[in-house]
Design an enzyme around this catalytic site. Structure first.
Site, PDB file in Angstrom:
ATOM      1  N   ARG A  71       1.162  -1.230   0.081  1.00  0.00           N
ATOM      2  CA  ARG A  71       0.309  -0.185  -0.115  1.00  0.00           C
ATOM      3  C   ARG A  71       0.685   1.398  -0.211  1.00  0.00           C
ATOM      4  O   ARG A  71       0.463   2.579  -0.792  1.00  0.00           O
ATOM      5  CB  ARG A  71      -0.649   0.554   1.417  1.00  0.00           C
ATOM      6  CG  ARG A  71      -1.969   1.270   1.026  1.00  0.00           C
ATOM      7  CD  ARG A  71      -2.833   1.158   2.533  1.00  0.00           C
ATOM      8  NE  ARG A  71      -3.541   0.057   1.963  1.00  0.00           N
ATOM      9  CZ  ARG A  71      -4.009  -0.695   2.984  1.00  0.00           C
ATOM     10  NH1 ARG A  71      -2.810  -0.667   4.395  1.00  0.00           N
ATOM     11  NH2 ARG A  71      -5.442  -1.942   3.065  1.00  0.00           N
ATOM     12  N   HIS A  75       0.354   4.396  -2.204  1.00  0.00           N
ATOM     13  CA  HIS A  75       0.213   5.585  -1.891  1.00  0.00           C
ATOM     14  C   HIS A  75       1.119   7.029  -2.123  1.00  0.00           C
ATOM     15  O   HIS A  75       0.504   7.765  -2.479  1.00  0.00           O
ATOM     16  CB  HIS A  75      -0.005   5.978  -0.726  1.00  0.00           C
ATOM     17  CG  HIS A  75      -1.108   5.251  -0.303  1.00  0.00           C
ATOM     18  ND1 HIS A  75      -2.510   5.861   1.078  1.00  0.00           N
ATOM     19  CD2 HIS A  75      -2.285   4.318  -0.811  1.00  0.00           C
ATOM     20  CE1 HIS A  75      -2.656   4.795   1.094  1.00  0.00           C
ATOM     21  NE2 HIS A  75      -3.503   4.321   0.156  1.00  0.00           N
ATOM     22  N   ASN A 103      -2.943   8.427   4.026  1.00  0.00           N
ATOM     23  CA  ASN A 103      -2.613   7.370   5.549  1.00  0.00           C
ATOM     24  C   ASN A 103      -2.855   7.696   6.732  1.00  0.00           C
ATOM     25  O   ASN A 103      -1.734   6.353   7.402  1.00  0.00           O
ATOM     26  CB  ASN A 103      -1.674   8.076   4.961  1.00  0.00           C
ATOM     27  CG  ASN A 103      -0.668   8.456   3.515  1.00  0.00           C
ATOM     28  OD1 ASN A 103      -0.852   6.931   2.268  1.00  0.00           O
ATOM     29  ND2 ASN A 103       0.099   9.463   2.894  1.00  0.00           N
ATOM     30  N   HIS A 202      -5.809  -5.979  -3.132  1.00  0.00           N
ATOM     31  CA  HIS A 202      -7.215  -6.337  -1.207  1.00  0.00           C
ATOM     32  C   HIS A 202      -7.668  -7.537  -1.296  1.00  0.00           C
ATOM     33  O   HIS A 202      -8.161  -7.849  -0.523  1.00  0.00           O
ATOM     34  CB  HIS A 202      -8.495  -5.006  -1.844  1.00  0.00           C
ATOM     35  CG  HIS A 202      -8.606  -3.954  -1.771  1.00  0.00           C
ATOM     36  ND1 HIS A 202      -9.788  -2.939  -1.861  1.00  0.00           N
ATOM     37  CD2 HIS A 202      -7.429  -2.931  -1.359  1.00  0.00           C
ATOM     38  CE1 HIS A 202      -8.759  -1.564  -1.735  1.00  0.00           C
ATOM     39  NE2 HIS A 202      -7.910  -1.858  -1.843  1.00  0.00           N
TER      40      HIS A 202
END
Length: 336
Positions: A71, A75, A103, A202
């Site tokens: 992740r 991000h 975040n 996911h």
């Protein structure tokens, strides 16, 4: 010696353009630079081995860490490009991206990257960028949890600034509409296939109650359930995600195989058991994405192949190369 190194570098660039570019393993970055897998072969030959070793230890200690490191790369790239701006702490004029809503809610694993950087600085000082650490750690996390591997193009440099507003606005959110999510992907040069494939990450990781509560309790107060969510699954979720309170309670994004990287995520979507609204819209808001979900649900190898391609593509979002940026000594702060 310097002339030999220059000749070697020129050979690698020519090899990259002629042989690797058609395979997606070489990327033309801004400012005349290239990303290519052999970037550290001479300057830090043990770099990838060191990254993998630290990531393996971290994932063994905390099974959630694989999803967290994956992740972080996502991000980071969606804000200013893949430049490790996410890793900067607030200091001086820099306001950390760690403070953004996406975040604050989900970014973790920074201490693992600190450990990797410490080991690399000991092995080859100020050579391997934090941006490349993120790309390698994301790949290794995927493999360690059972997913596909891919060759990571390298040569990114680190930014000397961050963008809190970019972090708040550019990263796709759990409650974004399908069109908003697709637009955010397209703005980064990613297409609808990349959107579905990368959403497949996911298959590992967790989400907090606050990110999907609206699917469990009708917002207008008339008590009508969300029929895009299996009602027995919804009832199960309500036991730990009440109308109020429990915001930080964690739930598996893929309840079938939560720490194994596989294609269960897509099977869950077809069974109306996707946790987030941003998952559900892939089967209810677009025929194109629905067809891709069905393909990946029925063929894990196809999903793995596309996920690897899309990760390479995402890792090539506007990296800094050449003389732009810097190689940070510590990932949390710019060099003084």
């Amino acid at each position: 010696m310097r002339a030999r190194m220059s000749q070697s570098k020129n050979f690698l660039i020519i090899f990259c353009v002629l042989a690797l570019a058609p395979l997606g393993l070489c990327a033309k970055a801004g400012y005349g630079g290239y990303l290519y897998p052999q970037f550290y072969d001479h300057s830090c030959p043990k770099a990838q081995e060191i990254v993998k070793s630290v990531v393996a230890k971290a994932v063994a200690k905390d099974p959630r860490m694989g999803a967290s490191l994956l992740r972080l790369h996502f991000h980071d790239c969606f804000v200013k490009g893949c430049d490790a701006s996410l890793l900067l702490d607030s200091s001086g004029t820099i306001i950390s991206e760690k403070r953004s809503v996406p975040n604050t809610n989900s970014a973790r694993g920074f201490e693992v990257l600190d450990e990797i950087k410490f080991a690399l600085e000991k092995e080859c000082p100020q050579t391997v960028s934090c941006a490349d650490l993120l790309a390698l750690a994301a790949r290794d996390s995927t493999v360690l949890t059972g997913g596909p591997s891919w060759v990571v193009p390298l040569g990114r440099r680190d930014s000397t600034g961050a963008s809190l507003s970019g972090s708040n606005n550019n990263i796709p959110a759990p409650n974004n509409t399908f069109q908003t999510i697709l637009t955010k992907f397209k703005l980064k040069g990613l297409d609808i296939v990349d959107l579905v494939a990368l959403s497949g990450s996911h298959t590992i990781g967790n989400a907090r109650c606050t990110t999907f509560r609206q699917r469990l309790y009708n917002q207008t107060g008339n008590g009508q359930p969300d029929f895009t969510l299996d009602q027995s699954y919804a009832a199960q979720l309500r036991t730990r995600c009440p109308r109020s309170g429990g915001d930080q309670n964690l739930f598996f994004l893929d309840f079938v195989s939560p720490i194994k990287f596989d294609n269960s995520y897509f099977k869950n979507l077809l069974a109306k058991k996707g946790l987030l609204s941003s998952d559900e819209v892939l089967v209810t808001q677009s025929q194109a994405t629905l067809q891709l979900v069905k393909q990946y649900a029925g063929n894990q190898e196809l999903f793995f192949e596309q996920f690897a391609k899309s990760m390479v593509k995402m890792g090539n979002i506007t990296p800094l190369t050449g003389s732009k940026g810097q190689i940070r000594k510590r990932c949390r702060q710019v060099n003084k």
